[in-house]
Design a protein around this motif. Sequence first.
Motif, mmCIF file in Angstrom:
data_model
loop_
_atom_site.group_PDB
_atom_site.id
_atom_site.type_symbol
_atom_site.label_atom_id
_atom_site.label_comp_id
_atom_site.label_asym_id
_atom_site.label_seq_id
_atom_site.Cartn_x
_atom_site.Cartn_y
_atom_site.Cartn_z
ATOM 1 N N THR A 106 0.828 -1.203 0.000
ATOM 2 C CA THR A 106 0.000 0.000 0.000
ATOM 3 C C THR A 106 0.867 1.260 0.000
ATOM 4 O O THR A 106 0.501 2.271 -0.615
ATOM 5 C CB THR A 106 -0.972 0.008 1.191
ATOM 6 N N ALA A 191 -6.936 1.985 4.350
ATOM 7 C CA ALA A 191 -5.906 1.438 3.452
ATOM 8 C C ALA A 191 -6.423 0.195 2.736
ATOM 9 O O ALA A 191 -6.943 -0.733 3.363
ATOM 10 C CB ALA A 191 -4.645 1.101 4.235
ATOM 11 N N THR A 193 -5.637 -2.232 -1.193
ATOM 12 C CA THR A 193 -4.717 -2.437 -2.306
ATOM 13 C C THR A 193 -5.460 -2.913 -3.546
ATOM 14 O O THR A 193 -6.409 -3.695 -3.451
ATOM 15 C CB THR A 193 -3.618 -3.446 -1.948
#
Length: 250
Positions: A106, A191, A193
């Motif tokens: 990330t 967060a 990805t």
Amino acid sequence: MTAQRVQDTTVVRPAPRPTATRQLVCLGFCGGGTGPYRAWTAALDEGTDLALVCYPGREGRFAEEFARSWDELVEDATAAVLSAADRPYILFGHSMGGWMAFDVVTGIERQGGRLPLALVVSSCNAPNRGLTERDRFPALGDSDSALLEWMTTIGLLPAYVRSDAGLMEMAYELMRADIRVRDSYRYTPGATTGVPVQVLWGRDDQVIEPAVAEQWRQVCDGDFRCDSLPGGHFYTPDIWRALPAHIDAL
């Protein structure tokens, strides 16, 4: 830290394959080094190079100070991964290394760096849960004997280490340093990805949440798969030795 130093002391290639077209880059688990991954060379085809990241304070980086926090280790591991990424790569992390790999990926996404073809996390609960008591094993307050049992069970202590009091003291110090780093982990809210993600976990692993697939999917914006394998936190010995065979991207 120069690129040459990163390559020489941090990125370990047990059997370099300079003509390989891709590589498997591995991040270590709590208390571990590169040793548990070295045998994987035999499980990879000639087109795949094995690159193992060594954290500070062990092996070729023995003279360096241990990382003092999770963020410090993420910064170190990110530099190592980017230095190793001289060709397409798959990033792998086991246990604590799974969270480390997620934070590395990330971070690289935010920085616009070279992303892996896939992120593979093994025996690791989803990061958005945060650190729970389920994840605190071994624990900082465990006795030396409890740590010894755990390290022996997972093969971290060769006979020559167990027979040397000085080396054993260093092994305990290393384990507790890693536990402190792990216990400083905090998920970055929001967060996620976009890299394809594969989750591997052992069917008998009491550490892993039953809802591991659903929880990991919440932080994955791209392709996702979750596979269960025989055994516990380190699977069965046969599965561990051949674990790359279960990585879909290879």
